[in-house]
Design a protein around this motif. Structure first.
Motif, PDB file in Angstrom:
ATOM      1  N   ARG A 596       0.642  -1.611   0.148  1.00 30.13           N
ATOM      2  CA  ARG A 596      -0.471  -0.326   0.119  1.00 30.13           C
ATOM      3  C   ARG A 596       0.984   1.234  -0.508  1.00 30.13           C
ATOM      4  NH1 ARG A 596      -3.654   0.794   5.060  1.00 30.13           N
ATOM      5  NH2 ARG A 596      -5.185  -0.860   3.771  1.00 30.13           N
ATOM      6  N   ASN A 662      -7.544   4.117   5.296  1.00 30.25           N
ATOM      7  CA  ASN A 662      -8.935   3.510   4.549  1.00 30.25           C
ATOM      8  C   ASN A 662      -9.151   4.275   4.115  1.00 30.25           C
ATOM      9  OD1 ASN A 662     -10.641   4.247   6.771  1.00 30.25           O
ATOM     10  ND2 ASN A 662     -11.464   2.386   6.601  1.00 30.25           N
ATOM     11  N   TRP A 666      -3.388   4.197  -0.573  1.00 25.95           N
ATOM     12  CA  TRP A 666      -3.862   3.122  -2.506  1.00 25.95           C
ATOM     13  C   TRP A 666      -2.933   1.211  -2.322  1.00 25.95           C
ATOM     14  CZ3 TRP A 666      -5.935   5.856  -6.656  1.00 25.95           C
ATOM     15  CH2 TRP A 666      -5.780   7.256  -6.197  1.00 25.95           C
ATOM     16  N   LEU A 667      -3.446   0.785  -2.966  1.00 24.10           N
ATOM     17  CA  LEU A 667      -3.739  -0.106  -2.600  1.00 24.10           C
ATOM     18  C   LEU A 667      -3.222  -0.817  -3.739  1.00 24.10           C
ATOM     19  CD1 LEU A 667      -6.297  -1.637  -1.282  1.00 24.10           C
ATOM     20  CD2 LEU A 667      -4.753  -0.716   0.334  1.00 24.10           C
ATOM     21  N   ALA A 677      -7.986   3.243  -1.469  1.00 21.66           N
ATOM     22  CA  ALA A 677      -8.950   2.036  -0.071  1.00 21.66           C
ATOM     23  C   ALA A 677     -10.569   2.856   0.413  1.00 21.66           C
ATOM     24  CB  ALA A 677      -8.132   1.494   1.010  1.00 21.66           C
TER      25      ALA A 677
END
Length: 706
Positions: A596, A662, A666-667, A677
């Motif tokens: 992430r 969350n 960013w994933l 997210a």
């Protein structure tokens, strides 16, 4: 230290390209995440404008360094590729497409979102068509009195060849019609805007009324260009900007590094061009002329739907006093353990370690420690590294004061800190004049470690006090970057640091350290061994997990070790701000690896490595990313957090907290794509806001709109 003593890895078989993402494309993708901040309407407007400026600045550096290197490699026919196997020509094609996407998104953000939003707040960037009669009259007077006397317009003919254009400067290409006083037919001219001129002009309130009204210098030059060429008719005036290779290369076999670097700096602004930015309205004939003179190709040209110097938009941030359009101010906390300054810091540090988490906790604490050391009669010596110090830093004044107070002061200055070379040369000269012993690090290895050592006589014995950090000794950046600092009097850490400084100043042989991991010697090997140890624990059924927070990850062998550990059963979480060449989530390879990136109010800069170690966790903070350059071509240190309560605090604040984010996370997926997210059914959680509220004590629940 003899050159090239570094311990390099034994290179295994050629990496499998399908297991790696491309580094340069990963660096570009980071800028799309920053641009998303500029497009986020929940954020304060002037902060969004600043993010847009940051993207432009990052893109400049990307071309000056990464693209310049790739073009050089491609032009000499080098077949060298990264572990992803992409050839330089193919990569340059991919880069161009992504840059075109980024530039288009930049200007769309400006034209369609930020510009109109600024107007709604009565903040105006005025074009010539929007000027009122009164504004035009004032701007013409400003041009004639403040701008025209500084300019040296240049007509192009055989006696006036195309001039050398300085890197990243504003220029206007002018098409002329008519004859000059000597009977020569006018064709083309150039107007170079000196760097002494402000790039954005503010129109006084008495001229425009309430609100904030600005004009780009380029707009001003284009509007009154005819005043520079009396007797000619101006058929067109077009903005352009050229970006050049800015990587300095100094041969290792030099007698004086500072002198050699100074000589290189003279030519940096005129090195080989790599990019041409030009306004959308510029005709093809002018573009062709510029391409020819700069010896570029069509693929090096980027059209701009707006000002070519869009980076300058960020200048108005400090010009406008509108707190409602900025992040709420906060006051970094001072460690309560030091009280009100009545007790000596050395007395406190002799009893316990102190952890600092910037920017939430004040960098002033570090300055206060150096001030106390400079003035304390029992302090005998101070040793410090400086990579980037910034302008007007009080640290330099204190080092000078310490030297004048009879302390033995040694400062290791890295002259080759990119884009800070000139400032660091001046800094070195100032310190030397004050009697400070200045060392320029080690030829071939940048000194990137952030460390300070203070030697003090106490009760007839010498005691060492240490400050180690993940970030630079840069007061301004300490309010913008997240970093971890440790103050300690731990004897073994002090002894280790003493050896490192001895090696840097005395060029001594290899050293054996008890607590610190030291690049380019033990850090790489230790990281690999600790990853492999987690894999062994997983295979034996013991607790096994790795969590690391980094700016970038691209070292092939570290990535291969992480893949092997994941396949052995180790759960791995990586928080990587920028480019990451590891592919998470590949079936049978990296299904247990999650990556992430956090992009928020502050630039994530701290590096933290955590290994579960079979239930006895180890935690290190470091100046080094898991990159080939950090692990093998730089002087770096990773320092353990030995006090359990402090180690737990670092884990909770910099790792667990970020893994729960969350809203600003960013994933990364296996194809190199990032997805933002979302909270889903969970309460919104911003890691940075949580730390602002908990550490600075400031209520900033709405600071980033989440």
């Amino acid at each position: 230290m003899p050159r090239r003593q570094a311990i390099h890895p034994v290179v295994p078989a050629t990496p499998q390209p399908e297991l790696f993402l491309n580094r340069e494309l990963g660096a570009l993708e980071f800028n799309f995440r920053v641009l998303a901040q500029a497009r986020d309407s929940s954020l304060p407007l002037l902060e969004r404008l600043r993010y847009l400026s940051i993207v432009a600045s990052n893109l400049d550096e990307f071309f000056e360094v990464r693209v310049a290197m790739l073009k050089q490699r491609h032009q000499i026919g080098s077949a060298i590729t990264g572990p992803d196997g992409m050839a330089s020509g193919e990569l340059l094609t991919h880069i161009r497409q992504r840059v075109l996407d980024l530039v288009s998104a930049q200007y769309a953000t400006w034209q369609d979102e930020l510009g109109p939003a600024l107007v709604a707040e009565n903040i105006h960037f005025l074009t010539r068509k929007q000027w009122t009669t009164r504004q035009r009259r004032w701007l013409q007077g400003y041009f004639e009195n403040e701008v025209l006397p500084v300019l040296s317009p240049l007509g192009l003919d055989p006696a006036h060849p195309f001039p050398r254009i300085l890197n990243k400067t504003l220029n206007i290409a002018v098409v002329l019609q008519g004859r000059d006083a000597f009977g020569h037919e006018g064709h083309m001219a150039l107007v170079r805007a000196p760097r002494s001129l402000p790039r954005i002009i503010r129109i006084p309130d008495e001229v425009s009324g309430q609100g904030d009204h600005f004009v780009f210098l380029a707009e001003l030059l284009q509007a009154f260009v005819d005043a520079m060429f009396p007797g000619f008719k101006v058929a067109g005036a077009y903005q352009f900007r050229v970006t050049r290779n800015s990587e300095l290369i100094v041969e290792e076999e030099v007698d004086n590094l500072a002198r050699a670097l100074s000589e290189e700096l003279i030519g940096r602004g005129y090195a080989r061009p790599v990019r041409l930015e030009i306004g959308n309205d510029c005709p093809a004939s002018i573009v062709s002329m510029l391409i020819s003179n700069f010896q570029l190709e069509d693929t090096d040209v980027y059209r701009c739907d707006g000002p070519v110097n869009i980076i300058r938009l960020g200048l108005i941030y400090d010009e406008i006093d509108r707190p409602n359009l900025k992040f709420p101010r906060f006051t970094p906390a001072m460690p309560a353990v030091f009280g009100n300054g009545k007790k000596k810091m050395f007395d406190t540090l002799s009893q316990r370690d102190i952890l600092l988490h910037h920017p939430y906790e004040s960098f002033t604490t570090v300055i206060d420690l150096l001030r106390e050391a400079a003035q304390d009669p029992d302090v005998l010596a101070i040793k410090q590294t400086l990579y980037r110090a910034g302008k007007d830093t009080p640290l330099v004044d204190l080092l000078v004061e310490a030297a004048r107070n009879g302390k033995d002061v040694t400062v290791v200055i890295e002259l080759r800190a990119r884009f800070d070379e000139e400032a660091n040369i001046r800094l070195a000269e100032r310190l030397q004049e004050a009697g400070v012993q200045v060392v320029y690090g080690v030829v071939g290895f940048k000194t990137h470690a952030k460390m300070m050592l203070i030697v003090r006589r106490e009760d007839g014995h010498l005691r060492r006090y240490v400050h180690l950090s993940t970030g630079n000794y840069h007061q301004a950046n300490s309010r913008l970057y997240t970093d971890i600092g440790l103050m300690t009097a731990h004897p073994e850490i002090g002894e280790d640091l003493h050896k490192v400084f001895q090696q840097l100043s005395g060029l001594g042989p290899s050293i054996s350290l008890k607590r610190l991991l030291h690049s380019p010697f033990t850090l790489y090997r230790s990281v690999i061994e600790k990853i492999e140890r987690e894999a062994a624990f997983a295979r034996s059924g013991r607790p096994a997990r790795i969590v690391a927070k980094l700016n970038a990850l691209n070292e092939t062998h570290v990535i291969e070790a992480l893949y092997a550990a994941a396949q052995a059963g180790v759960e791995i979480d990586l928080i990587v701000r920028g480019a990451c060449t590891l592919r998470p989530g590949l079936p049978g390879v990296s299904e247990r690896i999650r990556v992430r990136s956090i992009v928020g109010r502050f630039l994530e800069h701290s590096r933290v490595y955590w290994f579960e170690n079979g239930g006895e966790p180890e935690l290190y903070c470091a100046s080094a990313d898991w990159m080939e350059r950090n692990l093998m071509r730089r002087i770096e240190v990773a320092f353990p957090i030995l006090e359990p309560t402090l180690a737990r605090r670092v884990y909770e604040e910099t790792l667990a907290n970020y893994l729960s984010d969350n809203t600003q996370a960013w994933l990364l997926d296996s194809q190199g794509q990032y997805t933002r997210a979302t909270p889903g059914d969970l309460p919104p959680h911003s890691a940075q806001e949580t730390l602002l509220a908990c550490l600075s004590g400031t209520n900033l629940a709405t600071s980033t709109g989440n």
